[in-house]
Design an enzyme around this catalytic site. Structure first.
Site, short mmCIF file in Angstrom:
data_model
loop_
_atom_site.label_atom_id
_atom_site.label_comp_id
_atom_site.label_asym_id
_atom_site.label_seq_id
_atom_site.Cartn_x
_atom_site.Cartn_y
_atom_site.Cartn_z
N ASP A 14 69.44 40.41 42.07
CA ASP A 14 69.61 40.04 40.84
C ASP A 14 70.15 38.73 40.60
OD1 ASP A 14 69.46 41.22 38.19
OD2 ASP A 14 71.92 41.07 38.65
N ASP A 16 71.82 37.51 37.58
CA ASP A 16 73.16 37.27 36.68
C ASP A 16 74.25 38.23 37.34
OD1 ASP A 16 71.52 35.54 35.55
OD2 ASP A 16 71.54 36.80 33.73
#
Length: 173
Positions: A14, A16
């Site tokens: 991922d 952020d």
């Protein structure tokens, strides 16, 4: 007859909250703050033969906070920053669709790419000849882990700190 290339292991990351600071819809160069150990972790994974792939929900596009072009430019900048530190990101898959989109082009009630759905992961597996049985995901939300599960691979929850330390522990030393 040409032999098919051997499927490779991958780490799905991922963006952020795992690789960069989650400052709330980051999309400008000033928002690009790498988390501690992020480039070292990707370098470590690269050295062990893992293809690094970012899979990121980017509803800021749907919400009208930034454009699709800005999203792509920001992701390209991130890939360049990692490359400058010897860490290779093979691809970035971003899902700008959302069920609360301001712009109807980006409206979708449950887009197959939007995590927890596994669409981005499944496309990456097909496009980069990835072996899901030897791959895993690192995310910071339950939706990340659910996407990994739906794609048939383990997902690991990163709750902050130094990503390289987390990866080193994950891989057993």
């Amino acid at each position: 007859m040409t032999a098919l290339p051997t499927a490779v292991p991958a780490v799905f990351l991922d963006r952020d909250g795992v690789l960069i600071e989650d400052s709330g819809y980051p999309h400008r160069e000033a928002d690009l703050v790498l988390l501690p150990g992020a480039t070292e972790a990707v370098r470590r994974l690269n050295s062990l033969g893992y293809t690094a792939v970012i899979v990121t929900n980017q509803s800021g596009v749907a919400r009208g906070l930034f454009t699709e072009d800005q999203m792509h430019a920001f992701n390209a900048l991130l890939v360049r920053r990692f490359a400058a530190r010897g860490a290779r990101i093979a691809a970035v898959y971003a899902c700008p669709f959302h069920d609360e989109a301001e712009d109807p082009r980006w409206f979708h009630p449950d887009h197959p790419d939007r995590k927890p759905n596994p669409g981005m992961i499944l496309r990456a597996i097909a496009e980069h000849h990835i072996d899901p049985a030897r791959s895993f995901l690192i995310g910071d939300k339950a939706s990340d882990l659910e996407a990994a599960k739906r794609a048939g691979m383990p997902g690991f929850l990163f709750e902050g700190g130094n990503l390289d330390h987390f990866v080193r522990e994950l891989l057993g030393g």
